[in-house]
Design a protein around this motif. Sequence first.
Motif, PDB file in Angstrom:
ATOM      1  N   GLY A   1       5.755 -15.988   6.881  1.00  0.00           N
ATOM      2  CA  GLY A   1       6.949 -15.380   6.311  1.00  0.00           C
ATOM      3  C   GLY A   1       6.791 -15.051   4.835  1.00  0.00           C
ATOM      4  O   GLY A   1       7.763 -15.012   4.078  1.00  0.00           O
ATOM      5  N   SER A   2       5.579 -14.795   4.420  1.00  0.00           N
ATOM      6  CA  SER A   2       5.290 -14.555   3.013  1.00  0.00           C
ATOM      7  C   SER A   2       5.936 -13.258   2.517  1.00  0.00           C
ATOM      8  O   SER A   2       6.020 -12.271   3.235  1.00  0.00           O
ATOM      9  N   LYS A   3       6.397 -13.300   1.267  1.00  0.00           N
ATOM     10  CA  LYS A   3       6.897 -12.108   0.581  1.00  0.00           C
ATOM     11  C   LYS A   3       6.018 -11.786  -0.631  1.00  0.00           C
ATOM     12  O   LYS A   3       6.461 -11.165  -1.599  1.00  0.00           O
ATOM     13  N   ALA A   4       4.780 -12.226  -0.567  1.00  0.00           N
ATOM     14  CA  ALA A   4       3.863 -11.992  -1.682  1.00  0.00           C
ATOM     15  C   ALA A   4       3.666 -10.498  -1.917  1.00  0.00           C
ATOM     16  O   ALA A   4       3.755  -9.684  -0.990  1.00  0.00           O
ATOM     17  N   HIS A   5       3.395 -10.161  -3.172  1.00  0.00           N
ATOM     18  CA  HIS A   5       2.961  -8.806  -3.508  1.00  0.00           C
ATOM     19  C   HIS A   5       1.494  -8.714  -3.113  1.00  0.00           C
ATOM     20  O   HIS A   5       0.657  -9.423  -3.661  1.00  0.00           O
ATOM     21  N   VAL A   6       1.199  -7.854  -2.137  1.00  0.00           N
ATOM     22  CA  VAL A   6      -0.169  -7.740  -1.646  1.00  0.00           C
ATOM     23  C   VAL A   6      -0.779  -6.439  -2.170  1.00  0.00           C
ATOM     24  O   VAL A   6      -0.185  -5.368  -2.056  1.00  0.00           O
ATOM     25  N   MET A   7      -1.958  -6.571  -2.770  1.00  0.00           N
ATOM     26  CA  MET A   7      -2.705  -5.416  -3.250  1.00  0.00           C
ATOM     27  C   MET A   7      -3.995  -5.330  -2.447  1.00  0.00           C
ATOM     28  O   MET A   7      -4.615  -6.356  -2.154  1.00  0.00           O
ATOM     29  N   ILE A   8      -4.392  -4.132  -2.086  1.00  0.00           N
ATOM     30  CA  ILE A   8      -5.640  -3.948  -1.349  1.00  0.00           C
ATOM     31  C   ILE A   8      -6.476  -2.882  -2.049  1.00  0.00           C
ATOM     32  O   ILE A   8      -5.940  -1.876  -2.532  1.00  0.00           O
ATOM     33  N   SER A   9      -7.759  -3.128  -2.130  1.00  0.00           N
ATOM     34  CA  SER A   9      -8.665  -2.137  -2.713  1.00  0.00           C
ATOM     35  C   SER A   9      -9.157  -1.210  -1.618  1.00  0.00           C
ATOM     36  O   SER A   9      -9.718  -1.653  -0.622  1.00  0.00           O
ATOM     37  N   SER A  10      -8.918   0.068  -1.815  1.00  0.00           N
ATOM     38  CA  SER A  10      -9.485   1.073  -0.939  1.00  0.00           C
ATOM     39  C   SER A  10     -10.433   1.926  -1.767  1.00  0.00           C
ATOM     40  O   SER A  10     -10.795   1.564  -2.879  1.00  0.00           O
ATOM     41  N   SER A  11     -10.814   3.053  -1.234  1.00  0.00           N
ATOM     42  CA  SER A  11     -11.869   3.837  -1.859  1.00  0.00           C
ATOM     43  C   SER A  11     -11.589   5.322  -1.723  1.00  0.00           C
ATOM     44  O   SER A  11     -10.918   5.759  -0.765  1.00  0.00           O
ATOM     45  N   THR A  12     -12.102   6.095  -2.663  1.00  0.00           N
ATOM     46  CA  THR A  12     -12.025   7.543  -2.535  1.00  0.00           C
ATOM     47  C   THR A  12     -12.840   8.038  -1.344  1.00  0.00           C
ATOM     48  O   THR A  12     -12.749   9.214  -0.972  1.00  0.00           O
ATOM     49  N   GLN A  13     -13.597   7.120  -0.730  1.00  0.00           N
ATOM     50  CA  GLN A  13     -14.312   7.462   0.510  1.00  0.00           C
ATOM     51  C   GLN A  13     -13.344   7.689   1.673  1.00  0.00           C
ATOM     52  O   GLN A  13     -13.751   8.162   2.734  1.00  0.00           O
ATOM     53  N   GLU A  14     -12.072   7.339   1.471  1.00  0.00           N
ATOM     54  CA  GLU A  14     -11.073   7.514   2.534  1.00  0.00           C
ATOM     55  C   GLU A  14     -11.093   8.924   3.137  1.00  0.00           C
ATOM     56  O   GLU A  14     -10.892   9.084   4.335  1.00  0.00           O
ATOM     57  N   GLU A  15     -11.295   9.915   2.294  1.00  0.00           N
ATOM     58  CA  GLU A  15     -11.198  11.295   2.757  1.00  0.00           C
ATOM     59  C   GLU A  15     -12.519  11.841   3.298  1.00  0.00           C
ATOM     60  O   GLU A  15     -12.583  13.004   3.691  1.00  0.00           O
ATOM     61  N   LYS A  16     -13.549  11.001   3.306  1.00  0.00           N
ATOM     62  CA  LYS A  16     -14.841  11.457   3.818  1.00  0.00           C
ATOM     63  C   LYS A  16     -14.986  11.089   5.289  1.00  0.00           C
ATOM     64  O   LYS A  16     -14.353  10.172   5.793  1.00  0.00           O
ATOM     65  N   ASP A  17     -15.852  11.798   5.944  1.00  0.00           N
ATOM     66  CA  ASP A  17     -16.024  11.625   7.389  1.00  0.00           C
ATOM     67  C   ASP A  17     -17.042  10.510   7.647  1.00  0.00           C
ATOM     68  O   ASP A  17     -18.169  10.768   8.088  1.00  0.00           O
ATOM     69  N   ASN A  18     -16.633   9.272   7.349  1.00  0.00           N
ATOM     70  CA  ASN A  18     -17.492   8.137   7.674  1.00  0.00           C
ATOM     71  C   ASN A  18     -16.622   6.951   8.050  1.00  0.00           C
ATOM     72  O   ASN A  18     -15.430   6.874   7.690  1.00  0.00           O
ATOM     73  N   LEU A  19     -17.209   6.017   8.762  1.00  0.00           N
ATOM     74  CA  LEU A  19     -16.432   4.894   9.279  1.00  0.00           C
ATOM     75  C   LEU A  19     -16.017   3.923   8.172  1.00  0.00           C
ATOM     76  O   LEU A  19     -14.992   3.245   8.291  1.00  0.00           O
ATOM     77  N   TYR A  20     -16.791   3.855   7.108  1.00  0.00           N
ATOM     78  CA  TYR A  20     -16.383   2.995   5.994  1.00  0.00           C
ATOM     79  C   TYR A  20     -15.065   3.501   5.396  1.00  0.00           C
ATOM     80  O   TYR A  20     -14.106   2.737   5.222  1.00  0.00           O
ATOM     81  N   GLY A  21     -15.020   4.799   5.076  1.00  0.00           N
ATOM     82  CA  GLY A  21     -13.801   5.362   4.524  1.00  0.00           C
ATOM     83  C   GLY A  21     -12.622   5.229   5.480  1.00  0.00           C
ATOM     84  O   GLY A  21     -11.493   4.933   5.071  1.00  0.00           O
ATOM     85  N   LYS A  22     -12.888   5.427   6.759  1.00  0.00           N
ATOM     86  CA  LYS A  22     -11.834   5.289   7.764  1.00  0.00           C
ATOM     87  C   LYS A  22     -11.321   3.857   7.807  1.00  0.00           C
ATOM     88  O   LYS A  22     -10.108   3.614   7.905  1.00  0.00           O
ATOM     89  N   SER A  23     -12.232   2.886   7.691  1.00  0.00           N
ATOM     90  CA  SER A  23     -11.820   1.475   7.731  1.00  0.00           C
ATOM     91  C   SER A  23     -10.946   1.124   6.541  1.00  0.00           C
ATOM     92  O   SER A  23      -9.988   0.354   6.656  1.00  0.00           O
TER      93      SER A  23
END
Length: 374
Positions: A88-110
């Motif tokens: 039941g946590s209400k913590a502020h959660v931050m996640i690091s993603s990558s500019t690889q998000e928009e590339k056609d690879n499974l790392y960016g997709k993950s």
Amino acid sequence: MKKIGITGQNGFVGRHLYNTLGLYPEEFQRVDFQKEYFEQEHKLDQFVLQCDVIVHLAAINRHGNEQFIYETNIGLAQKLVDSLSRTGSKAHVMISSSTQEEKDNLYGKSKKEGRQILANWADENGAKMTGLIIPNVFGAFGKPFYNSFIATFSYQLTHGETPTIANDGEVKLIYVQELVEIIISEIRGGIGQVEYFVEPTAIKKVSEVLAFLNDYKTKYFDGGEIPVINNIFEHNLFNTYRSYIDYKNHFPVKFTQHTDPRGAFVEVIRLGIGGQCSFSTTVPGITRGNHYHTRKIERFAVIKGKALIQLRKIDSDEILDFYLDGSEPAYVDMPIWYTHSIQNIGEEELYTIFWINEAFNPENADTYFVEVKK
């Protein structure tokens, strides 16, 4: 006081963030995390329950099997969400993603799907979530052949290897400490954003970066000269390069002495930048220092007497010992994030010349006192 937990605490960015939070003991309490918690629900839940803010950095960047990268990164995000839901946590959660998000690879997709998993949890539970979409990160202590091409090139140039460029494209870059300051700012007062695009602080071609690093090898590593540093990017790149030197085998570096009937002459330092040069005497048995810097470049040169210079990375127990004798003048340079000291171990006064790249400013001293010997 906010309680901060970092998954991936011992990774490249995680370790820098963890150490920097430690500079503010009255503002932040660090909640330790171990990667084994992801396999032990009760341990993960205990961790989550303690945290006001969770910075989720744990992920795999490289692996021979792209499907493994995808499944692992998605799995870690899901395990964290499951724990947040159980507790039941209400913590502020931050996640690091990558500019690889928009590339056609499974790392960016993950990375994109992992960010969305946490965004969905926050939306359903009225919690705060920040999804950091980050360009290429470089800095001291990154893992070569894994974290960045700068880590790889710096390691190669300090270990007798020759870097090669596979693709000489432009790369968007941010120094790890600049990223850490953005994360801390968001911890302090961020309102949460599903998509927080972290702007690069430099855009460079790979060949341009390699040219700087080659210059550092020729001038600094081989010749002992502090190179020209024109801006904050070059300063950060130089400190990154220095972090890959094998200090135990490279230092102390003996000066070249020029002698004639009048005596001896030694050039202590050749500079491409300014700074502050000072001289000290230390009586037998006395130790100076026991502090570290996060940005400053510093040189200790012993010209008379006997000294023991000791270094210890602040998150390590290993102490590096360097014995210097004024009869063979030598120097040791101080790496960032290493607490250091100099002790007179002789029977006469110790004469030392200190050079540092910036004059002391008490309002921004970048000097943190920690004993070398725990």
